[in-house]
Design an enzyme around this catalytic site. Structure first.
Site, PDB file in Angstrom:
ATOM      1  N   SER A  27       0.841  -1.202  -0.141  1.00 51.96           N
ATOM      2  CA  SER A  27      -0.009  -0.142  -0.101  1.00 51.96           C
ATOM      3  C   SER A  27       0.794   1.087   0.101  1.00 51.96           C
ATOM      4  O   SER A  27       1.843   1.214   0.596  1.00 51.96           O
ATOM      5  CB  SER A  27      -0.764   0.043   1.240  1.00 51.96           C
ATOM      6  OG  SER A  27      -1.075  -1.261   1.948  1.00 51.96           O
ATOM      7  N   HIS A  58      -4.400  -0.058  -4.097  1.00 53.81           N
ATOM      8  CA  HIS A  58      -3.818  -1.056  -4.809  1.00 53.81           C
ATOM      9  C   HIS A  58      -4.398  -1.083  -6.124  1.00 53.81           C
ATOM     10  O   HIS A  58      -5.481  -1.589  -6.323  1.00 53.81           O
ATOM     11  CB  HIS A  58      -3.983  -2.298  -4.323  1.00 53.81           C
ATOM     12  CG  HIS A  58      -3.337  -2.774  -2.997  1.00 53.81           C
ATOM     13  ND1 HIS A  58      -3.960  -2.288  -1.754  1.00 53.81           N
ATOM     14  CD2 HIS A  58      -2.206  -3.395  -2.711  1.00 53.81           C
ATOM     15  CE1 HIS A  58      -2.910  -2.592  -0.600  1.00 53.81           C
ATOM     16  NE2 HIS A  58      -1.957  -3.452  -1.105  1.00 53.81           N
ATOM     17  N   HIS A  80      -5.233 -10.217  -1.086  1.00 56.36           N
ATOM     18  CA  HIS A  80      -5.035 -10.548   0.030  1.00 56.36           C
ATOM     19  C   HIS A  80      -6.122 -11.600   0.327  1.00 56.36           C
ATOM     20  O   HIS A  80      -7.206 -11.563  -0.098  1.00 56.36           O
ATOM     21  CB  HIS A  80      -5.280  -9.337   0.987  1.00 56.36           C
ATOM     22  CG  HIS A  80      -4.526  -7.979   0.858  1.00 56.36           C
ATOM     23  ND1 HIS A  80      -4.738  -7.065  -0.239  1.00 56.36           N
ATOM     24  CD2 HIS A  80      -3.235  -7.639   1.328  1.00 56.36           C
ATOM     25  CE1 HIS A  80      -3.814  -6.389  -0.409  1.00 56.36           C
ATOM     26  NE2 HIS A  80      -2.776  -6.767   0.620  1.00 56.36           N
ATOM     27  N   TYR A  82      -7.609 -11.702   3.204  1.00 58.81           N
ATOM     28  CA  TYR A  82      -8.809 -10.767   3.867  1.00 58.81           C
ATOM     29  C   TYR A  82      -9.745 -10.415   2.627  1.00 58.81           C
ATOM     30  O   TYR A  82     -10.901 -10.002   3.055  1.00 58.81           O
ATOM     31  CB  TYR A  82      -8.616  -9.794   4.676  1.00 58.81           C
ATOM     32  CG  TYR A  82      -7.898  -8.694   3.920  1.00 58.81           C
ATOM     33  CD1 TYR A  82      -8.478  -7.687   3.238  1.00 58.81           C
ATOM     34  CD2 TYR A  82      -6.609  -8.301   4.398  1.00 58.81           C
ATOM     35  CE1 TYR A  82      -7.942  -6.649   2.625  1.00 58.81           C
ATOM     36  CE2 TYR A  82      -5.841  -7.251   3.717  1.00 58.81           C
ATOM     37  CZ  TYR A  82      -6.465  -6.293   2.643  1.00 58.81           C
ATOM     38  OH  TYR A  82      -6.022  -5.543   2.057  1.00 58.81           O
ATOM     39  N   GLU A  83      -9.493 -10.336   1.529  1.00 53.81           N
ATOM     40  CA  GLU A  83     -10.584 -10.026   0.523  1.00 53.81           C
ATOM     41  C   GLU A  83     -11.367 -11.318   0.062  1.00 53.81           C
ATOM     42  O   GLU A  83     -12.073 -11.171  -0.603  1.00 53.81           O
ATOM     43  CB  GLU A  83      -9.827  -9.701  -0.749  1.00 53.81           C
ATOM     44  CG  GLU A  83      -9.059  -8.391  -0.640  1.00 53.81           C
ATOM     45  CD  GLU A  83      -8.058  -8.015  -1.760  1.00 53.81           C
ATOM     46  OE1 GLU A  83      -8.863  -7.348  -2.689  1.00 53.81           O
ATOM     47  OE2 GLU A  83      -6.726  -8.228  -1.906  1.00 53.81           O
ATOM     48  N   ALA A 110       3.030  -2.519   4.055  1.00 51.13           N
ATOM     49  CA  ALA A 110       2.828  -1.793   5.211  1.00 51.13           C
ATOM     50  C   ALA A 110       2.566  -2.658   6.590  1.00 51.13           C
ATOM     51  O   ALA A 110       1.935  -3.733   6.416  1.00 51.13           O
ATOM     52  CB  ALA A 110       1.709  -0.924   4.915  1.00 51.13           C
ATOM     53  N   MET A 208      -0.937  -8.084   7.292  1.00 52.30           N
ATOM     54  CA  MET A 208      -2.044  -9.146   6.670  1.00 52.30           C
ATOM     55  C   MET A 208      -1.610  -9.635   5.014  1.00 52.30           C
ATOM     56  O   MET A 208      -2.644 -10.160   4.230  1.00 52.30           O
ATOM     57  CB  MET A 208      -3.383  -8.348   6.372  1.00 52.30           C
ATOM     58  CG  MET A 208      -3.768  -7.889   7.764  1.00 52.30           C
ATOM     59  SD  MET A 208      -5.057  -6.740   7.620  1.00 52.30           S
ATOM     60  CE  MET A 208      -5.408  -5.803   8.902  1.00 52.30           C
ATOM     61  N   SER A 209      -0.170  -9.620   4.752  1.00 44.44           N
ATOM     62  CA  SER A 209      -0.004 -10.090   3.523  1.00 44.44           C
ATOM     63  C   SER A 209       1.268 -10.815   3.681  1.00 44.44           C
ATOM     64  O   SER A 209       1.786 -11.476   4.793  1.00 44.44           O
ATOM     65  CB  SER A 209       0.064  -9.015   2.689  1.00 44.44           C
ATOM     66  OG  SER A 209       1.400  -7.987   2.886  1.00 44.44           O
ATOM     67  N   ASN A 232       2.303   2.486  11.359  1.00 41.98           N
ATOM     68  CA  ASN A 232       1.600   2.566  12.565  1.00 41.98           C
ATOM     69  C   ASN A 232       2.394   1.789  13.901  1.00 41.98           C
ATOM     70  O   ASN A 232       2.776   0.684  13.286  1.00 41.98           O
ATOM     71  CB  ASN A 232       0.168   2.382  12.605  1.00 41.98           C
ATOM     72  CG  ASN A 232      -0.054   1.066  12.170  1.00 41.98           C
ATOM     73  OD1 ASN A 232      -0.076   0.647  11.293  1.00 41.98           O
ATOM     74  ND2 ASN A 232      -0.653   0.176  13.213  1.00 41.98           N
ATOM     75  N   HIS A 244      -7.172   3.237   9.159  1.00 34.19           N
ATOM     76  CA  HIS A 244      -6.600   2.966   8.022  1.00 34.19           C
ATOM     77  C   HIS A 244      -6.001   4.118   7.015  1.00 34.19           C
ATOM     78  O   HIS A 244      -5.222   3.876   6.312  1.00 34.19           O
ATOM     79  CB  HIS A 244      -7.646   2.073   7.026  1.00 34.19           C
ATOM     80  CG  HIS A 244      -7.140   1.358   5.883  1.00 34.19           C
ATOM     81  ND1 HIS A 244      -5.883   0.557   5.830  1.00 34.19           N
ATOM     82  CD2 HIS A 244      -7.383   1.882   4.616  1.00 34.19           C
ATOM     83  CE1 HIS A 244      -5.821   0.336   4.652  1.00 34.19           C
ATOM     84  NE2 HIS A 244      -6.456   0.953   3.731  1.00 34.19           N
TER      85      HIS A 244
HETATM   86  N1  HPA Z   1      -1.879  -4.559  11.705  1.00 35.42           N
HETATM   87  C1  HPA Z   1      -2.190  -5.263  10.913  1.00 35.42           C
HETATM   88  N2  HPA Z   1      -1.796  -5.126   9.379  1.00 35.42           N
HETATM   89  C2  HPA Z   1      -1.097  -3.718   9.536  1.00 35.42           C
HETATM   90  C3  HPA Z   1      -1.184  -2.857  10.168  1.00 35.42           C
HETATM   91  C4  HPA Z   1      -1.441  -3.374  11.668  1.00 35.42           C
HETATM   92  O1  HPA Z   1      -1.321  -2.585  12.694  1.00 35.42           O
HETATM   93  N3  HPA Z   1      -0.537  -1.698   9.858  1.00 35.42           N
HETATM   94  C5  HPA Z   1      -0.531  -1.903   8.449  1.00 35.42           C
HETATM   95  N4  HPA Z   1      -0.921  -3.417   8.150  1.00 35.42           N
END
Ligand code: HPA
Length: 271
Positions: A27, A58, A80, A82-83, A110, A208-209, A232, A244
């Site tokens: 991202s 994306h 992903h 999660y999609e 990220a 998550m990837s 973050n 997000h």
């Molecule tokens: N958690 C999970 N996935 C992420 C995060 C997070 O804090 N930040 C960016 N992708």
């Protein structure tokens, strides 16, 4: 023909030359695709069976060409879990690159920082991962032409590439942290208790990837390098909710530095 071979055949017919190095952009890094010279751009929707990427930030295209004289395929956008994609769909692109003969793969993402020494904006070289995605993309019948049934993961993050990345970062005057990435399914961010658990089991980062892609790449004997941008601090580390939009904004704010590093790594990868 199997879907992976069909997609590979399509790309062989549409690319002027075959890539040696694959680069997956996380991202906020989409602009790196513009750095590709003599580029051929192929939207994912044109490639047979290629999953569309639906996540914000994306765009969904393959950009093939040259960076620093190397033949690359840049994937702007990934599928992903999660999609709702299956582990096979989420790693389809990596399989296709492997079939095309790509031998080195650079993955970016990220991630949330768990290691308290990290700060948002830090770039972290992955040294290992913990698969908590609830699936493994190699489950099911093994396709022997792709790789062995029980591939080892001890050197998944190719140590010589990690050294190259460290040298490139030093040359650019960056601190490149090292860390272990915990891959979760998402899409909800973690709870503070989950982050304490992840820290206790040795994770420095959470995202998550990447994990399923690394497993498939190693299965195909690709040499892998992976770098996270800490967008973050993970849940509960600061007294605020995760957002997000902030994750995307931090990714964008640090994209230029990340892209400089990627470019330098590509230039030095085969030295
Ligand atoms: N958690 C999970 N996935 C992420 C995060 C997070 O804090 N930040 C960016 N992708």
């Amino acid at each position: 023909m199997n879907p992976v071979d069909e997609a590979a055949q399509y790309l062989r017919a549409h690319l002027p030359s075959l890539p040696e190095t694959g680069i997956v952009l996380g991202s906020g890094l989409g602009a790196f695709a513009d750095a590709v010279e003599d580029s051929t751009v192929i939207p994912y929707r044109d490639i047979p069976h290629w999953p569309a990427s639906t996540a914000v930030g994306h765009p969904g295209k393959l950009v093939a060409g040259r960076i620093a004289g190397r033949s690359v395929a840049v994937l702007a956008g990934r599928a992903h879990l999660y999609e709702g994609y299956t582990p096979q769909q989420a790693t389809f692109a990596i399989r296709v690159l492997g079939v095309l003969g790509v031998g080195s793969l650079i993955l970016t993402n990220a991630a949330g920082g768990i290691n308290p020494a990290y700060r948002p904006g830090d770039l972290v070289l992955l040294s290992d991962h913990i698969n908590l995605q609830g699936s493994n993309p190699l489950a099911g019948p093994n396709h022997d032409a792709w790789g062995e049934r029980f591939p080892g993961m001890t050197f998944a993050y190719h140590p010589p590439y990690r050294e190259i990345a460290q040298r490139c970062a030093a040359g650019l005057g960056f601190v490149l942290q090292n860390g272990i990435y915990a891959g979760l399914l998402g899409p909800s961010y973690e709870t503070p208790a989950e982050i304490r658990y992840l820290r206790a089991i040795g994770a420095d980062l959470v995202g998550m990837s990447t994990v399923a892609e690394v497993i498939v790449a190693v299965h195909m004997r690709m040499k892998v390098l992976a770098i996270s941008c800490v967008t973050n601090m993970a849940a509960g580390m600061l007294n605020q909710e995760l957002d997000h939009q902030e994750v995307l904004a931090t990714g964008r704010a640090n994209a230029e530095r990340f892209e400089q590093l990627l470019r330098s790594i590509v230039a030095h990868l085969h030295d």
